[in-house]
Design a protein around this motif. Structure first.
Motif, PDB file in Angstrom:
ATOM      1  N   PRO A   4     -25.867  39.776  93.219  1.00  0.00           N
ATOM      2  CA  PRO A   4     -26.626  39.498  91.993  1.00  0.00           C
ATOM      3  C   PRO A   4     -27.173  38.079  91.958  1.00  0.00           C
ATOM      4  O   PRO A   4     -26.553  37.133  92.456  1.00  0.00           O
ATOM      5  CB  PRO A   4     -25.604  39.730  90.868  1.00  0.00           C
TER       6      PRO A   4
ATOM      7  N   ASP B 215     -23.874  48.570  88.141  1.00  0.00           N
ATOM      8  CA  ASP B 215     -24.885  47.567  88.447  1.00  0.00           C
ATOM      9  C   ASP B 215     -25.778  47.938  89.626  1.00  0.00           C
ATOM     10  O   ASP B 215     -26.970  47.612  89.632  1.00  0.00           O
ATOM     11  CB  ASP B 215     -24.237  46.203  88.687  1.00  0.00           C
TER      12      ASP B 215
ATOM     13  N   HIS C 254     -21.083  38.357  87.023  1.00  0.00           N
ATOM     14  CA  HIS C 254     -22.169  38.318  87.995  1.00  0.00           C
ATOM     15  C   HIS C 254     -22.233  36.952  88.671  1.00  0.00           C
ATOM     16  O   HIS C 254     -22.433  36.862  89.888  1.00  0.00           O
ATOM     17  CB  HIS C 254     -23.502  38.636  87.311  1.00  0.00           C
TER      18      HIS C 254
ATOM     19  N   SER D  49     -21.900  45.187  93.907  1.00  0.00           N
ATOM     20  CA  SER D  49     -22.126  45.542  92.507  1.00  0.00           C
ATOM     21  C   SER D  49     -20.957  45.026  91.672  1.00  0.00           C
ATOM     22  O   SER D  49     -19.825  45.481  91.856  1.00  0.00           O
ATOM     23  CB  SER D  49     -22.226  47.073  92.393  1.00  0.00           C
ATOM     24  N   PRO D  50     -21.182  44.079  90.769  1.00  0.00           N
ATOM     25  CA  PRO D  50     -20.042  43.582  89.983  1.00  0.00           C
ATOM     26  C   PRO D  50     -19.289  44.706  89.263  1.00  0.00           C
ATOM     27  O   PRO D  50     -18.060  44.769  89.325  1.00  0.00           O
ATOM     28  CB  PRO D  50     -20.692  42.617  88.989  1.00  0.00           C
TER      29      PRO D  50
ATOM     30  N   GLU E 264     -30.982  41.472  87.940  1.00  0.00           N
ATOM     31  CA  GLU E 264     -30.134  42.439  87.266  1.00  0.00           C
ATOM     32  C   GLU E 264     -30.753  42.982  85.972  1.00  0.00           C
ATOM     33  O   GLU E 264     -31.233  42.219  85.133  1.00  0.00           O
ATOM     34  CB  GLU E 264     -28.777  41.828  86.937  1.00  0.00           C
TER      35      GLU E 264
ATOM     36  N   ARG F 211     -21.753  36.133  92.676  1.00  0.00           N
ATOM     37  CA  ARG F 211     -22.781  35.388  93.406  1.00  0.00           C
ATOM     38  C   ARG F 211     -22.211  34.140  94.053  1.00  0.00           C
ATOM     39  O   ARG F 211     -22.390  33.881  95.255  1.00  0.00           O
ATOM     40  CB  ARG F 211     -23.911  35.003  92.443  1.00  0.00           C
TER      41      ARG F 211
END
Length: 303
Positions: free
Chosen positions: A128, A21, A196, A16-17, A224, A200
């Motif tokens: 994400p 999130d 995000h 989760s950034p 997201e 990733r």
């Protein structure tokens, strides 16, 4: 290969950034046995600073904001038995850009440590998708020499604007840039939140490499919220496919919208800024009925 979602109890790590999130985007699986959450940008600057995002949320400085946000995260996750891990990397609101390679190394190391802690079990790592990003839009400085195209100039200006305003407040700034582009008919060229995309891109290459360090971990991208309301996650998935080489199988999971609304309502300090006009995050009836995921297979591998 085991399909997604796997049997209950299978280890799954949601990366989760930010401190909301996982609840915003993965509510359909968050309470399954075996699920853990790693929040990346949970650090605080020293000394404390006052940035626009925090001031608009009612906080005098970053220390007060992070105290409140960590307490919200505890109420939304830890109190319900979700095992959580938090890195002390800095949110875009506080970070100097561009991020250093050390940030990516620390994130990758934390995921490797989690994988190693589960031995030879099959595991799933959820990251994400880069929702809101326009696949194939040229990035400033890339492409053929010569005069920049209109798309390049648009991307260059928007990227420069984000970088220049980054210290003012993370997702608030990202949203303001989107509104500016929308007002000028450029919303179709919107792009994902830089935090995000950083998460990733820092994880896809090592996780898809098949190296022993990453064991049997399977990779899943998640779409997201609220960014899917500006542009769906398919575009971020397609862009990542072109860069990292994988095939993707989409899965849509039904969401218990009242339960999800109750959980994300615990992040009260952030919700008004994430969807300031329509306030769709604050009612169960306006939340998406499904969450979308893409289970990845490296192109060199056989399903």
């Amino acid at each position: 290969m085991t399909p997604f979602p796997p049997a209950k109890g299978t280890p799954m790590l949601i990366v989760s950034p930010h401190l909301d999130d996982a609840a915003l985007s993965c509510g359909s699986i968050l309470d399954r046995p075996g699920v853990e959450v790693l929040t990346v940008f949970a650090g605080r600057p020293a000394p404390a600073v006052a940035v626009t995002h925090d001031v608009l949320a009612g906080f005098p400085n970053s220390d007060a904001a992070m105290d409140a946000r960590l307490a919200e995260d505890h109420e939304a996750l830890d109190r319900f038995g979700v095992e959580t891990h938090r890195l002390d990397l800095l949110d875009l609101a506080y970070a100097s850009l561009p991020r250093t390679a050390d940030d990516g190394d620390r994130l990758a190391a934390a995921v490797r440590e989690w994988i190693a802690g589960h031995g030879d079990q099959e595991q799933f790592v959820l990251i994400p998708a880069g929702t809101g990003h326009m696949a194939g839009l040229p990035v400033a400085g890339e492409g053929e020499p010569g005069a920049a195209s209109s798309a390049q100039r648009t991307r260059s200006f928007a990227s420069a604007l984000k970088s220049a305003l980054g210290a003012l407040g993370g997702r608030w700034v990202a949203h303001q840039v989107f509104l500016w582009k929308k007002s000028r008919g450029l919303a179709h060229r919107s792009f994902a939140h830089p935090d995000h995309l950083f998460v990733r891109d820092a994880l896809l290459a090592p996780l898809l490499s098949g190296s022993a360090a990453h064991g049997s971990a399977r990779v899943v991208l998640y779409e997201e919220l609220p960014y899917l309301w500006s542009r769906a996650g398919d575009h971020g998935v397609a862009e990542a496919q072109a860069r990292f080489g994988f095939s993707a199988s989409e899965v849509a999971l039904a969401v218990d919208r009242p339960a999800k609304a109750r959980r994300i309502g615990l992040y009260a300090s952030q919700l008004p800024q994430l969807d300031p006009r329509k306030r769709r995050l604050e009612k169960a009836s306006t939340l998406p009925s499904h969450e979308r995921f893409w289970s990845l297979t490296p192109r060199a591998a056989k399903p």
